[in-house]
Write a protein that holds these residues in place. Sequence first.
Motif, PDB file in Angstrom:
ATOM      1  N   ALA A 286       3.781  -4.967   2.553  1.00 18.59           N
ATOM      2  CA  ALA A 286       2.618  -5.632   2.796  1.00 18.59           C
ATOM      3  C   ALA A 286       1.361  -4.841   2.337  1.00 18.59           C
ATOM      4  O   ALA A 286       0.481  -5.413   1.943  1.00 18.59           O
ATOM      5  N   VAL A 287       1.139  -3.667   3.269  1.00 21.88           N
ATOM      6  CA  VAL A 287       0.004  -2.707   3.023  1.00 21.88           C
ATOM      7  C   VAL A 287      -0.086  -2.277   1.549  1.00 21.88           C
ATOM      8  O   VAL A 287      -1.289  -2.495   1.230  1.00 21.88           O
ATOM      9  N   ALA A 288       0.766  -2.080   0.724  1.00 23.58           N
ATOM     10  CA  ALA A 288       0.601  -2.083  -0.622  1.00 23.58           C
ATOM     11  C   ALA A 288      -0.090  -3.272  -1.552  1.00 23.58           C
ATOM     12  O   ALA A 288      -0.787  -3.017  -2.060  1.00 23.58           O
ATOM     13  N   ALA A 289       0.258  -4.624  -1.000  1.00 24.59           N
ATOM     14  CA  ALA A 289      -0.199  -5.656  -1.662  1.00 24.59           C
ATOM     15  C   ALA A 289      -1.875  -5.650  -1.353  1.00 24.59           C
ATOM     16  O   ALA A 289      -2.505  -5.896  -2.067  1.00 24.59           O
ATOM     17  N   GLY A 290      -2.209  -5.615  -0.202  1.00 22.24           N
ATOM     18  CA  GLY A 290      -3.526  -5.429   0.255  1.00 22.24           C
ATOM     19  C   GLY A 290      -4.284  -4.380  -0.593  1.00 22.24           C
ATOM     20  O   GLY A 290      -5.373  -4.474  -1.086  1.00 22.24           O
ATOM     21  N   PRO A 314       8.053   3.191   1.608  1.00 27.64           N
ATOM     22  CA  PRO A 314       7.186   4.082   1.439  1.00 27.64           C
ATOM     23  C   PRO A 314       6.581   4.026  -0.266  1.00 27.64           C
ATOM     24  O   PRO A 314       7.073   3.250  -1.031  1.00 27.64           O
ATOM     25  N   GLY A 315       5.160   4.677  -0.180  1.00 29.97           N
ATOM     26  CA  GLY A 315       4.643   4.487  -1.800  1.00 29.97           C
ATOM     27  C   GLY A 315       3.324   4.335  -1.862  1.00 29.97           C
ATOM     28  O   GLY A 315       2.535   4.840  -2.723  1.00 29.97           O
ATOM     29  N   VAL A 316       2.628   3.961  -0.674  1.00 29.91           N
ATOM     30  CA  VAL A 316       1.227   3.908  -0.656  1.00 29.91           C
ATOM     31  C   VAL A 316       0.644   5.218   0.226  1.00 29.91           C
ATOM     32  O   VAL A 316       1.619   5.859   0.716  1.00 29.91           O
ATOM     33  N   PRO A 325      -2.942   2.658  -3.743  1.00 32.37           N
ATOM     34  CA  PRO A 325      -1.953   2.276  -4.222  1.00 32.37           C
ATOM     35  C   PRO A 325      -1.319   2.802  -5.328  1.00 32.37           C
ATOM     36  O   PRO A 325      -2.048   3.767  -5.847  1.00 32.37           O
ATOM     37  N   SER A 326       0.060   3.024  -5.452  1.00 32.92           N
ATOM     38  CA  SER A 326       0.700   3.602  -6.459  1.00 32.92           C
ATOM     39  C   SER A 326       0.156   3.358  -7.898  1.00 32.92           C
ATOM     40  O   SER A 326      -0.226   2.101  -8.328  1.00 32.92           O
ATOM     41  N   ASN A 327       0.607   4.514  -8.944  1.00 31.78           N
ATOM     42  CA  ASN A 327       0.406   4.196 -10.178  1.00 31.78           C
ATOM     43  C   ASN A 327       1.541   3.383 -10.910  1.00 31.78           C
ATOM     44  O   ASN A 327       1.510   3.169 -11.905  1.00 31.78           O
ATOM     45  N   GLU A 328       2.525   3.248 -10.208  1.00 36.51           N
ATOM     46  CA  GLU A 328       3.675   2.833 -10.637  1.00 36.51           C
ATOM     47  C   GLU A 328       3.580   1.371 -10.842  1.00 36.51           C
ATOM     48  O   GLU A 328       2.708   0.612 -10.290  1.00 36.51           O
ATOM     49  N   PRO A 329       4.455   0.506 -11.700  1.00 38.42           N
ATOM     50  CA  PRO A 329       4.311  -0.710 -11.915  1.00 38.42           C
ATOM     51  C   PRO A 329       4.423  -1.606 -10.692  1.00 38.42           C
ATOM     52  O   PRO A 329       5.288  -1.310  -9.787  1.00 38.42           O
ATOM     53  N   GLY A 330       3.820  -2.899 -10.722  1.00 34.11           N
ATOM     54  CA  GLY A 330       3.870  -3.580  -9.551  1.00 34.11           C
ATOM     55  C   GLY A 330       3.119  -3.197  -8.435  1.00 34.11           C
ATOM     56  O   GLY A 330       2.135  -2.646  -8.494  1.00 34.11           O
ATOM     57  N   GLY A 332       4.376  -0.690  -6.602  1.00 32.68           N
ATOM     58  CA  GLY A 332       4.608   0.596  -6.438  1.00 32.68           C
ATOM     59  C   GLY A 332       5.379   1.192  -5.304  1.00 32.68           C
ATOM     60  O   GLY A 332       5.251   2.368  -5.027  1.00 32.68           O
ATOM     61  N   VAL A 333       5.920   0.454  -4.506  1.00 33.07           N
ATOM     62  CA  VAL A 333       6.676   0.850  -3.446  1.00 33.07           C
ATOM     63  C   VAL A 333       8.143   0.531  -3.393  1.00 33.07           C
ATOM     64  O   VAL A 333       8.578  -0.458  -4.355  1.00 33.07           O
ATOM     65  N   ARG A 334       9.072   1.346  -2.767  1.00 33.60           N
ATOM     66  CA  ARG A 334      10.523   0.979  -3.076  1.00 33.60           C
ATOM     67  C   ARG A 334      11.077   1.212  -1.694  1.00 33.60           C
ATOM     68  O   ARG A 334      10.573   2.077  -1.017  1.00 33.60           O
ATOM     69  N   GLU A 335      12.115   0.200  -1.408  1.00 35.80           N
ATOM     70  CA  GLU A 335      12.657   0.380   0.004  1.00 35.80           C
ATOM     71  C   GLU A 335      13.101   1.582   0.253  1.00 35.80           C
ATOM     72  O   GLU A 335      14.296   2.031  -0.726  1.00 35.80           O
ATOM     73  N   ALA A 336      13.110   2.226   1.350  1.00 35.21           N
ATOM     74  CA  ALA A 336      13.671   3.529   1.530  1.00 35.21           C
ATOM     75  C   ALA A 336      15.300   3.475   1.959  1.00 35.21           C
ATOM     76  O   ALA A 336      15.962   2.483   2.527  1.00 35.21           O
TER      77      ALA A 336
END
Length: 341
Positions: A286-290, A314-316, A325-330, A332-336
């Motif tokens: 959710a934080v990545a979306a913000g 993780p990812g932010v 935010p990540s430079n990865e597509p979308g 940019g976070v992946r479930e641990a």
Amino acid sequence: MELEARIATLRMAETFVISRGSADEAEVVVVEIRHEGVSGFGEAAPIERYEESGASALEFALAAQELLGDDPFAFEEIEARLRERPGEQAAKAAIDAALHDLCGKLVGLPVWRLLGLGREGPPTSWTVWLGDPDDMARRAEKVRGRFRRLKLKLGAGDGLDVERVRAVRRVSDVPLQVDVNEAWSLGEALEALPQLAELGVEYCEQPLREADPDGPALKRASPLPIYVDEDCHTLDDVAACAERAHGLTVKLAKSGGIREAVRMTHAGRALGLGLMLGCMNESGLAVAAGAQIASLFDHVDLDGNLLLAEDPWPGVELVDGVQLPSNEPGLGVREAVPDPR
């Protein structure tokens, strides 16, 4: 498109206390939307204050499958269909985030670039939850050097709110903001705000109850900018909030997602209002979306994932106090991957 949703429970690192209560856990709804073999994910925390729960958000999200259609880029049409079903803003925000994550992955771009925005927003504040003055000062001192601003939760009803700020100010010289979560009367606000101004507080968030008729009078009299959170949900609220506040607190879980939040920023700017981007107790998903839209704001409070015992998404990246935010597509976070031990 295919949609799946589930409820997830997040464990707080420490008991989180505000004027309305305390919590050791946060319940969120997680949405996955699949299209052409690609999955997009989104999350938001249902807000009990607005009669939302994990169960009601999950029910709404699952029923929204029939509203998605076949084109993940048809944001306007999908959003219009979701808006026809009232309430459940957190579920809508999770769906909106999953769609943005999906589309970013389909075109190979991070969402912030997909939206034409900058990557870096203002530094996030760190929330010092409500406690006695010495305890709040100790917790503020523990994060010295890690965060460039602090947000202090007030509104205990014990007459010690100014002393709480004074205690924190003794151990920290970073910018301060305070959040009262609707706990003050007009008289209490008028007594406290001049003292908070002398202590260098930059602004006060939601001192009065939502829709309190004294709101416009407090705006006129306050020596500090007043920001509203509980008063401000969607674009339809912005004009009325301008009469009672100097700034808006925008949260995706209240607005229903990224697109509505962006509309609110433009309306707020047109009315000369300050803008703060907030979050709930949520994971990095959710934080990545913000974080994708943080560059539109004057102030940012995106520490929800940092308040957890463990962030499952993780990812932010926290860099010099900024939630990048990540430079990865979308998103940019992946479930641990859970530790098998």
